[in-house]
Design a protein around this motif. Structure first.
Motif, mmCIF file in Angstrom:
data_model
loop_
_atom_site.group_PDB
_atom_site.id
_atom_site.type_symbol
_atom_site.label_atom_id
_atom_site.label_comp_id
_atom_site.label_asym_id
_atom_site.label_seq_id
_atom_site.Cartn_x
_atom_site.Cartn_y
_atom_site.Cartn_z
ATOM 1 N N ALA A 298 79.021 29.466 14.924
ATOM 2 C CA ALA A 298 78.189 28.687 14.829
ATOM 3 C C ALA A 298 77.574 28.444 12.814
ATOM 4 N N LEU A 299 77.964 27.190 12.196
ATOM 5 C CA LEU A 299 77.969 26.808 11.122
ATOM 6 C C LEU A 299 77.226 25.876 10.486
ATOM 7 N N VAL A 300 76.039 25.767 9.604
ATOM 8 C CA VAL A 300 75.106 25.092 9.672
ATOM 9 C C VAL A 300 75.361 24.173 8.528
ATOM 10 N N PHE A 315 74.688 25.252 0.154
ATOM 11 C CA PHE A 315 72.543 25.233 -0.472
ATOM 12 C C PHE A 315 72.826 26.995 0.173
ATOM 13 N N ILE A 316 73.274 27.669 0.495
ATOM 14 C CA ILE A 316 73.597 28.588 1.757
ATOM 15 C C ILE A 316 72.506 30.076 0.310
ATOM 16 N N PRO A 317 73.991 29.561 -0.880
ATOM 17 C CA PRO A 317 72.802 30.553 -1.659
ATOM 18 C C PRO A 317 70.927 30.501 -1.638
ATOM 19 N N ALA A 319 69.192 28.967 -0.607
ATOM 20 C CA ALA A 319 68.340 29.198 0.578
ATOM 21 C C ALA A 319 68.006 30.555 0.400
ATOM 22 N N GLU A 320 69.045 31.599 0.200
ATOM 23 C CA GLU A 320 68.607 32.486 0.388
ATOM 24 C C GLU A 320 67.396 33.598 -0.822
ATOM 25 N N GLU A 321 68.036 32.767 -1.221
ATOM 26 C CA GLU A 321 66.988 33.379 -2.542
ATOM 27 C C GLU A 321 65.848 32.947 -2.487
ATOM 28 N N GLN A 331 66.182 26.902 12.837
ATOM 29 C CA GLN A 331 66.771 25.442 13.136
ATOM 30 C C GLN A 331 67.733 25.890 13.545
ATOM 31 N N VAL A 332 68.567 26.537 13.302
ATOM 32 C CA VAL A 332 70.050 26.745 13.612
ATOM 33 C C VAL A 332 70.585 27.536 15.746
ATOM 34 N N ILE A 333 69.635 28.244 15.074
ATOM 35 C CA ILE A 333 68.865 29.472 17.001
ATOM 36 C C ILE A 333 68.372 27.709 17.965
ATOM 37 N N ASN A 355 74.853 33.090 12.486
ATOM 38 C CA ASN A 355 75.037 33.403 11.286
ATOM 39 C C ASN A 355 73.963 34.407 10.734
ATOM 40 N N PHE A 356 73.131 35.532 10.075
ATOM 41 C CA PHE A 356 72.041 35.650 9.767
ATOM 42 C C PHE A 356 71.856 36.411 8.809
ATOM 43 N N SER A 357 70.880 35.880 8.109
ATOM 44 C CA SER A 357 70.824 36.194 5.796
ATOM 45 C C SER A 357 69.907 37.747 5.767
ATOM 46 N N ALA A 472 90.510 37.852 12.752
ATOM 47 C CA ALA A 472 90.441 37.135 11.848
ATOM 48 C C ALA A 472 89.249 36.307 11.603
ATOM 49 N N GLU A 473 89.795 35.547 9.900
ATOM 50 C CA GLU A 473 89.047 33.870 9.954
ATOM 51 C C GLU A 473 90.006 33.589 8.903
ATOM 52 N N GLY A 474 89.978 32.146 9.108
ATOM 53 C CA GLY A 474 90.614 31.206 8.643
ATOM 54 C C GLY A 474 91.928 31.477 8.873
HETATM 55 N N1 LIG Z 1 73.569 32.619 6.585
HETATM 56 C C1 LIG Z 1 74.011 31.114 6.879
HETATM 57 N N2 LIG Z 1 75.506 31.240 6.314
HETATM 58 C C2 LIG Z 1 76.042 30.639 7.081
HETATM 59 C C3 LIG Z 1 75.842 29.481 8.238
HETATM 60 N N3 LIG Z 1 76.606 28.836 8.572
HETATM 61 C C4 LIG Z 1 77.299 28.692 7.357
HETATM 62 N N4 LIG Z 1 77.094 30.022 6.895
HETATM 63 C C5 LIG Z 1 78.324 29.992 5.698
HETATM 64 O O1 LIG Z 1 79.129 29.556 4.823
HETATM 65 C C6 LIG Z 1 79.405 29.927 4.414
HETATM 66 C C7 LIG Z 1 80.776 28.272 4.548
HETATM 67 O O2 LIG Z 1 80.990 28.543 5.516
HETATM 68 P P1 LIG Z 1 81.491 26.763 6.240
HETATM 69 O O3 LIG Z 1 81.400 25.728 5.100
HETATM 70 O O4 LIG Z 1 81.521 26.219 7.735
HETATM 71 O O5 LIG Z 1 82.890 27.424 6.667
HETATM 72 C C8 LIG Z 1 83.327 28.002 7.468
HETATM 73 C C9 LIG Z 1 84.610 27.277 7.656
HETATM 74 O O6 LIG Z 1 84.479 26.393 8.442
HETATM 75 C C10 LIG Z 1 85.852 27.998 7.371
HETATM 76 N N5 LIG Z 1 87.354 28.288 7.884
HETATM 77 C C11 LIG Z 1 87.525 28.542 9.214
HETATM 78 N N6 LIG Z 1 88.428 28.272 9.440
HETATM 79 C C12 LIG Z 1 89.099 27.996 8.279
HETATM 80 C C13 LIG Z 1 90.554 27.675 7.934
HETATM 81 O O7 LIG Z 1 91.490 27.356 8.608
HETATM 82 N N7 LIG Z 1 90.585 27.283 6.487
HETATM 83 C C14 LIG Z 1 89.710 26.684 5.898
HETATM 84 N N8 LIG Z 1 90.215 26.258 4.520
HETATM 85 N N9 LIG Z 1 88.866 27.086 6.252
HETATM 86 C C15 LIG Z 1 87.977 27.473 7.352
HETATM 87 O O8 LIG Z 1 85.357 29.307 6.602
HETATM 88 C C16 LIG Z 1 83.818 29.260 6.968
HETATM 89 C C17 LIG Z 1 83.783 30.304 8.002
HETATM 90 O O9 LIG Z 1 82.804 30.623 7.606
HETATM 91 P P2 LIG Z 1 82.188 32.702 8.275
HETATM 92 O O10 LIG Z 1 83.452 32.591 9.377
HETATM 93 O O11 LIG Z 1 80.841 32.997 8.148
HETATM 94 O O12 LIG Z 1 82.612 33.448 6.799
HETATM 95 C C18 LIG Z 1 79.971 30.878 5.120
HETATM 96 O O13 LIG Z 1 80.105 31.352 4.326
HETATM 97 C C19 LIG Z 1 79.653 30.590 6.182
HETATM 98 O O14 LIG Z 1 79.043 31.900 6.537
HETATM 99 C C20 LIG Z 1 74.493 29.632 8.612
HETATM 100 O O15 LIG Z 1 74.217 28.845 9.744
HETATM 101 N N10 LIG Z 1 73.642 31.130 8.057
#
Ligand SMILES: Nc1nc2c(ncn2[C@@H]2O[C@H](COP(=O)(O)O[C@H]3[C@@H](O)[C@H](n4cnc5c(=O)[nH]c(N)nc54)O[C@@H]3COP(=O)(O)O)[C@@H](O)[C@H]2O)c(=O)[nH]1
Length: 528
Positions: A298-300, A315-317, A319-321, A331-333, A355-357, A472-474
């Motif tokens: 879940a990505l906000v 905005f997360i940095p 928001a955390e600060e 709201q995400v939950i 994601n939890f802060s 693995a991410e990304g």
């Molecule tokens: N505390 C919380 N943090 C949150 C929450 N929702 C998001 N986040 C954090 O924000 C950072 C940016 O997130 P986002 O812009 O959504 O980017 C995510 C993906 O869209 C991106 N991604 C995934 N796959 C790929 C890809 O193949 N290529 C590419 N260029 N980008 C990709 O990566 C981000 C995944 O984030 P994460 O797995 O969490 O690291 C990010 O750090 C989020 O954690 C929230 O609700 N609360």
């Protein structure tokens, strides 16, 4: 509200904030000056009544005295006594009248002539008043006021009432209440005087300020031109305008401060939290070997009122600060449960990673809330994964307690962005964890022969040594996916499989994936 509207509203409020205190200071100064002038006029009017009643008391006394003297009418002694009684300042002359003819006056005997006029009205103690009293034989043709009792008429100069009372040039009028005017100085506008006699009142009109006094059967009106209060008005303004200016400056300052706060990033974010402007997108999480979609992260996103989306890393940095991240997480939950609750209930093999802060991980304040909401929705705790970054492990003991509690409740726990933090690797073996999420920066190096590309295999093997899943991410290319599968990485997410999408699109993706690839195991735990 859009920023443009906030700016316009702020300008309007600043103008009002500046204008209202200044206008109030001017209005108050005018009212105070007017009130003071009316108070002065009321006092004058009251003194005029006092003067009138005392003059009439003198006249009454003189009439009593001459009546009680018992002297032969128009005898030298009688005339002398009448003259003696005219020594008072107000009594100008006394006349003796017999059968309607003036026989003698305080000046001496006269050829009998008719007395001037009939009585206009009687006072409460029975004095007959004639005003004006004009007679050639009494008063020498001058307009006087006649006060009559029995055979005697006392003449009083009516100007004496008003001349002595005021030296400031105010218009003064004394009238018998409900009857004629006795005396007037600096005559008032006749229409205004008539209106005040008909309906006695204090007040002001375009040209005149007026006040009345009413007692003992008399009505006194005092009036001054509007300009008479200007000196006092300036005095009041000198006191109140600086006060008004200070209040105006304060209000404008508050408006500027509030609008800057409102327009600041923090102000915008605060308002966004209040208006629940956050939406959640879901990025599929795949079992790499089988290609089965096992869940989603879940990505906000922040959807602004104009429809534009703000990326979370913007905005997360903040928001955390500011700790606004706490209500954002709530709201995400809520969104996950509302949007995907039925899908999760229908498919127990599906899970959502939230994601939890750092704050949440430190305090664990969200766990009871999450438990209650999941129970109400019929979602199993095993279907919700908790993701925490290394920033959450600064207070390692607190983090350990929260993670242990979360796992005891049935949740799986993953470290997000693994490898980007600076924490000691020492804590890894002690933390109650299920998965390591390898940061995209390491996945990007696969196949590029860069210096950091050799780190990825070490992270994967470390996860295996610790008995953790690796995620693995990304992942963007098939080459990366193949390499990760070959190195034994269990799960992965990335644009190769799907970008973050709204709940409905994710549910459709999952249904399609399930139809072709089948379901994942219901419970995925790295260790018990
Ligand atoms: N505390 C919380 N943090 C949150 C929450 N929702 C998001 N986040 C954090 O924000 C950072 C940016 O997130 P986002 O812009 O959504 O980017 C995510 C993906 O869209 C991106 N991604 C995934 N796959 C790929 C890809 O193949 N290529 C590419 N260029 N980008 C990709 O990566 C981000 C995944 O984030 P994460 O797995 O969490 O690291 C990010 O750090 C989020 O954690 C929230 O609700 N609360």
């Amino acid at each position: 509200m859009k920023s443009r509207h906030v700016v316009l509203l702020s300008i309007a409020m600043a103008i009002a904030g500046a204008a209202i205190p200044l206008a109030a200071a001017a209005y108050l100064s005018w009212q105070l000056a007017l009130g003071a002038e009316q108070g002065r006029l009321r006092e004058l009017a009251d003194r005029l009544i006092t003067r009138t009643t005392s003059t009439l008391a003198d006249a009454s006394e003189a009439l009593d005295a001459i009546g009680a003297a018992g002297l032969a009418p128009c005898s030298p002694d009688h005339i002398a006594e009448m003259r003696r009684l005219t020594t008072s300042r107000s009594i100008k002359e006394i006349g003796y009248v017999e059968q309607g003819l003036v026989k003698c006056t305080s000046w001496g005997p006269t050829t009998p002539q008719p007395a001037a006029a009939s009585v206009d009205f009687r006072t409460m103690d029975g004095l007959g008043i004639t005003a004006p009293f004009i007679s050639n034989v009494l008063g020498g043709g001058q307009p006087m006021m006649g006060v009559q009792r029995g055979a005697y008429t006392v003449l009083i100069d009516p100007q004496g009432f008003t001349d002595v009372v005021d030296s400031t040039g105010s218009g003064l009028t004394i009238a018998h209440d409900g009857g004629p005017v006795l005396s007037a100085s600096h005559a008032l506008d006749p229409a205004l005087l008539a209106s005040l006699l008909a309906a006695p009142r204090s007040g002001a009109d375009d040209n005149t300020i007026f006040a009345i006094a009413r007692r003992d059967g008399w009505l006194a009106v005092a009036a001054s031109p509007r300009g008479a209060i200007f000196a006092n008005l300036w005095r009041q303004l000198l006191i109140l305008l600086p006060l008004g200016m200070a209040i105006a400056a304060l209000l404008v300052g508050v408006v500027v401060w509030m609008s800057r706060r409102r327009l600041s990033p923090l102000g915008e974010l605060t308002r966004a939290v209040r208006h629940r402007e956050f939406v959640v997108h879901y990025q599929p999480l795949m079992e790499l070997k089988s290609g089965i979609c096992v869940g989603a992260e879940a990505l906000v996103r922040w959807r602004r009122p104009d429809g534009t989306m703000v990326r979370p890393d913007l905005f997360i940095p903040l928001a955390e600060e500011s700790r606004l991240i706490l209500p954002i997480t709530d709201q995400v939950i809520d969104a996950v449960i509302a949007e995907l609750g039925p899908t999760l209930v229908a498919d127990r093999s599906l899970h959502i990673a939230i994601n939890f802060s750092a704050d949440d991980i430190k305090t664990g304040r969200m766990l009871p809330l999450l438990e209650e909401k999941l129970r109400a929705a019929g979602i199993k705790p095993q279907q919700i994964w908790l993701e925490a970054t290394e920033r959450g492990f600064l207070d390692i003991e607190a983090a350990r307690a929260t993670m242990a509690k979360a796992r005891a409740m049935g949740h799986s726990v993953a470290i997000d962005d693994f490898g980007t933090g600076y924490s000691s690797l020492q804590y890894l073996q002690d933390l109650p964890l299920d998965a390591l999420k390898i940061d995209k920066s390491f996945i990007d190096t696969i196949g590029r022969g860069s210096a950091t590309s050799s780190v990825t295999p070490h992270i994967i093997s470390m996860a295996k040594t610790l008995g953790l899943f690796s995620v693995a991410e990304g992942i963007e290319t098939q080459e990366q996916a193949d390499s990760l599968i070959a190195q034994g990485v269990e799960f992965g997410q990335g644009w190769l499989y799907g970008k973050p999408v709204p709940a409905a699109a994710f549910a459709a993706f999952h249904a399609q994936n399930k139809a072709t690839k089948g379901s994942a195991p219901e419970i995925m735990r790295a260790s018990p």
